[in-house]
Motif scaffolding. Structure first.
Motif, PDB file in Angstrom:
ATOM      1  N   ARG A   2       0.838  -1.201   0.000  1.00  0.00           N
ATOM      2  CA  ARG A   2       0.000   0.000   0.000  1.00  0.00           C
ATOM      3  C   ARG A   2       0.877   1.256   0.000  1.00  0.00           C
ATOM      4  N   PRO A   3       0.371   2.353  -0.598  1.00  0.00           N
ATOM      5  CA  PRO A   3       1.152   3.589  -0.698  1.00  0.00           C
ATOM      6  C   PRO A   3       0.892   4.544   0.454  1.00  0.00           C
ATOM      7  N   ASN A   4       1.883   5.404   0.724  1.00  0.00           N
ATOM      8  CA  ASN A   4       1.638   6.439   1.728  1.00  0.00           C
ATOM      9  C   ASN A   4       0.853   7.620   1.159  1.00  0.00           C
ATOM     10  N   PHE A   5       0.773   7.728  -0.169  1.00  0.00           N
ATOM     11  CA  PHE A   5      -0.066   8.740  -0.815  1.00  0.00           C
ATOM     12  C   PHE A   5      -0.999   8.030  -1.801  1.00  0.00           C
ATOM     13  N   PRO A   6      -2.086   7.439  -1.316  1.00  0.00           N
ATOM     14  CA  PRO A   6      -2.958   6.661  -2.207  1.00  0.00           C
ATOM     15  C   PRO A   6      -3.603   7.479  -3.313  1.00  0.00           C
ATOM     16  N   GLU A   7      -3.678   8.791  -3.128  1.00  0.00           N
ATOM     17  CA  GLU A   7      -4.317   9.628  -4.139  1.00  0.00           C
ATOM     18  C   GLU A   7      -3.396   9.929  -5.316  1.00  0.00           C
ATOM     19  N   ARG A   8      -2.129   9.520  -5.225  1.00  0.00           N
ATOM     20  CA  ARG A   8      -1.157   9.844  -6.265  1.00  0.00           C
ATOM     21  C   ARG A   8      -0.777   8.610  -7.070  1.00  0.00           C
ATOM     22  N   THR A   9      -0.618   8.806  -8.366  1.00  0.00           N
ATOM     23  CA  THR A   9      -0.126   7.736  -9.238  1.00  0.00           C
ATOM     24  C   THR A   9       1.395   7.771  -9.261  1.00  0.00           C
ATOM     25  N   LEU A  10       1.990   6.601  -9.109  1.00  0.00           N
ATOM     26  CA  LEU A  10       3.438   6.454  -9.240  1.00  0.00           C
ATOM     27  C   LEU A  10       3.712   5.609 -10.473  1.00  0.00           C
ATOM     28  N   ALA A  11       4.517   6.119 -11.383  1.00  0.00           N
ATOM     29  CA  ALA A  11       4.831   5.384 -12.606  1.00  0.00           C
ATOM     30  C   ALA A  11       6.263   5.667 -13.017  1.00  0.00           C
ATOM     31  N   GLY A  12       6.918   4.661 -13.584  1.00  0.00           N
ATOM     32  CA  GLY A  12       8.273   4.825 -14.069  1.00  0.00           C
ATOM     33  C   GLY A  12       8.981   3.496 -14.170  1.00  0.00           C
ATOM     34  N   PRO A  13      10.208   3.498 -14.718  1.00  0.00           N
ATOM     35  CA  PRO A  13      10.984   2.270 -14.835  1.00  0.00           C
ATOM     36  C   PRO A  13      11.575   1.849 -13.488  1.00  0.00           C
ATOM     37  N   ALA A  14      11.792   0.552 -13.356  1.00  0.00           N
ATOM     38  CA  ALA A  14      12.242  -0.018 -12.081  1.00  0.00           C
ATOM     39  C   ALA A  14      13.764  -0.083 -11.984  1.00  0.00           C
ATOM     40  N   PHE A  15      14.272   0.380 -10.859  1.00  0.00           N
ATOM     41  CA  PHE A  15      15.643   0.097 -10.423  1.00  0.00           C
ATOM     42  C   PHE A  15      15.504  -0.978  -9.350  1.00  0.00           C
ATOM     43  N   THR A  16      15.921  -2.202  -9.647  1.00  0.00           N
ATOM     44  CA  THR A  16      15.596  -3.340  -8.789  1.00  0.00           C
ATOM     45  C   THR A  16      16.710  -3.657  -7.797  1.00  0.00           C
ATOM     46  N   ILE A  17      16.285  -4.119  -6.616  1.00  0.00           N
ATOM     47  CA  ILE A  17      17.199  -4.481  -5.528  1.00  0.00           C
ATOM     48  C   ILE A  17      16.807  -5.829  -4.964  1.00  0.00           C
ATOM     49  N   ASP A  18      17.782  -6.690  -4.756  1.00  0.00           N
ATOM     50  CA  ASP A  18      17.581  -7.980  -4.090  1.00  0.00           C
ATOM     51  C   ASP A  18      18.426  -7.988  -2.826  1.00  0.00           C
ATOM     52  N   GLY A  19      17.857  -8.474  -1.711  1.00  0.00           N
ATOM     53  CA  GLY A  19      18.589  -8.445  -0.446  1.00  0.00           C
ATOM     54  C   GLY A  19      18.528  -9.749   0.307  1.00  0.00           C
ATOM     55  N   ARG A  20      19.280  -9.805   1.393  1.00  0.00           N
ATOM     56  CA  ARG A  20      19.320 -11.020   2.214  1.00  0.00           C
ATOM     57  C   ARG A  20      19.496 -10.648   3.683  1.00  0.00           C
ATOM     58  N   VAL A  21      18.980 -11.507   4.540  1.00  0.00           N
ATOM     59  CA  VAL A  21      19.141 -11.340   5.986  1.00  0.00           C
ATOM     60  C   VAL A  21      20.440 -11.993   6.426  1.00  0.00           C
ATOM     61  N   ASP A  22      21.190 -11.308   7.268  1.00  0.00           N
ATOM     62  CA  ASP A  22      22.382 -11.859   7.896  1.00  0.00           C
ATOM     63  C   ASP A  22      22.458 -11.303   9.315  1.00  0.00           C
ATOM     64  N   PRO A  23      21.868 -12.020  10.292  1.00  0.00           N
ATOM     65  CA  PRO A  23      21.837 -11.518  11.667  1.00  0.00           C
ATOM     66  C   PRO A  23      23.220 -11.321  12.282  1.00  0.00           C
ATOM     67  N   ASN A  24      24.241 -11.896  11.643  1.00  0.00           N
ATOM     68  CA  ASN A  24      25.605 -11.759  12.156  1.00  0.00           C
ATOM     69  C   ASN A  24      26.415 -10.710  11.398  1.00  0.00           C
ATOM     70  N   ALA A  25      25.752  -9.956  10.554  1.00  0.00           N
ATOM     71  CA  ALA A  25      26.471  -8.944   9.762  1.00  0.00           C
ATOM     72  C   ALA A  25      27.056  -7.874  10.668  1.00  0.00           C
ATOM     73  N   ASP A  26      28.212  -7.390  10.277  1.00  0.00           N
ATOM     74  CA  ASP A  26      28.842  -6.297  11.004  1.00  0.00           C
ATOM     75  C   ASP A  26      28.034  -5.017  10.776  1.00  0.00           C
ATOM     76  N   PRO A  27      27.689  -4.277  11.837  1.00  0.00           N
ATOM     77  CA  PRO A  27      26.888  -3.052  11.666  1.00  0.00           C
ATOM     78  C   PRO A  27      27.496  -2.069  10.673  1.00  0.00           C
ATOM     79  N   HIS A  28      28.816  -1.883  10.755  1.00  0.00           N
ATOM     80  CA  HIS A  28      29.485  -0.972   9.824  1.00  0.00           C
ATOM     81  C   HIS A  28      29.348  -1.475   8.389  1.00  0.00           C
TER      82      HIS A  28
END
Length: 216
Positions: free
Chosen positions: A36-62
């Motif tokens: 859901r959007p934070n501005f439901p009254e507005r249309t958002l359109a455009g090309p995608a810049f895609t991101i894939d991520g992963r969980v690592d609970p032992n990752a260094d904060p820095h």
């Protein structure tokens, strides 16, 4: 910074884009309605810049913050940040990140997860789609795995450069290879719908209007 295709797509709406793509025989292009959007009254359109991520609970904060800020620097102007974090625990967009992206000319954010700093996102008018909100951040917990790769949100595979359109009804992925064809058909359908609407308001029977214009 928006291209002509983005501007034309922004003038459409998801219902007509959906109907056009369905009629073309396309499948699996509607994202989960839980996003859901934070501005439901507005249309958002455009090309995608895609991101894939992963969980690592032992990752260094820095390390997590270096990776995140490095990812922000790769975002493309005139694009939408579209993230599959593969996580439903921490926030994957917040105030400083949104300020950075907006300043770079990024059009908005779609995160298949949570976001935070919502009041700030609203104040800066940065259109953000998400599944909800949490104050938890990524530090020491999450890392980006890749960007500008194919990602999957629900049943929808989104390739880099595919177009996205979202409004109050939901989100749709429009394949880059057919975006101009789809927009052209949608613009024609909108013009026909206007004729149907005029006929209905003039008292024409709805079935007669459908038979006359082939659209309802």
């Amino acid at each position: 910074m928006t291209d002509d295709i983005t501007q034309r797509l922004s003038a459409c709406y998801t219902g007509v884009i959906h109907d056009v793509m369905r009629a073309m025989g396309l499948k699996d292009f509607t994202l989960p309605p839980e996003l859901r959007p934070n501005f439901p009254e507005r249309t958002l359109a455009g090309p995608a810049f895609t991101i894939d991520g992963r969980v690592d609970p032992n990752a260094d904060p820095h390390e997590t913050l270096l990776a995140w800020t490095g990812l922000l620097s790769k975002a493309k102007p005139g694009h939408i940040w579209v993230s599959q974090p593969n996580d439903r625990v921490v926030a994957h967009m917040g105030e400083l990140s949104a300020e950075t992206l907006k300043n770079k000319g990024v059009l908005g954010c779609i995160a298949d997860g949570y976001v935070r700093d919502t009041n700030f996102l609203l104040a800066m008018e940065f259109q953000t789609w998400s599944r909800g909100h949490t104050p938890r951040d990524i530090v020491g917990y999450w890392l980006p795995r890749a960007f500008e790769v194919d990602i999957r949100i629900g049943d929808v595979v989104i390739a880099p450069g595919d177009y996205m359109i979202g409004d109050r009804d939901g989100l749709i992925r429009v394949p880059q290879a057919r975006v101009e064809e789809i927009i052209g058909a949608a613009e024609t359908a909108i013009a026909t719908e206007n004729k149907v609407r005029t006929a209905i308001l003039a008292g024409v029977d709805p079935q007669e209007a459908y038979i006359r214009y082939g659209k309802f």
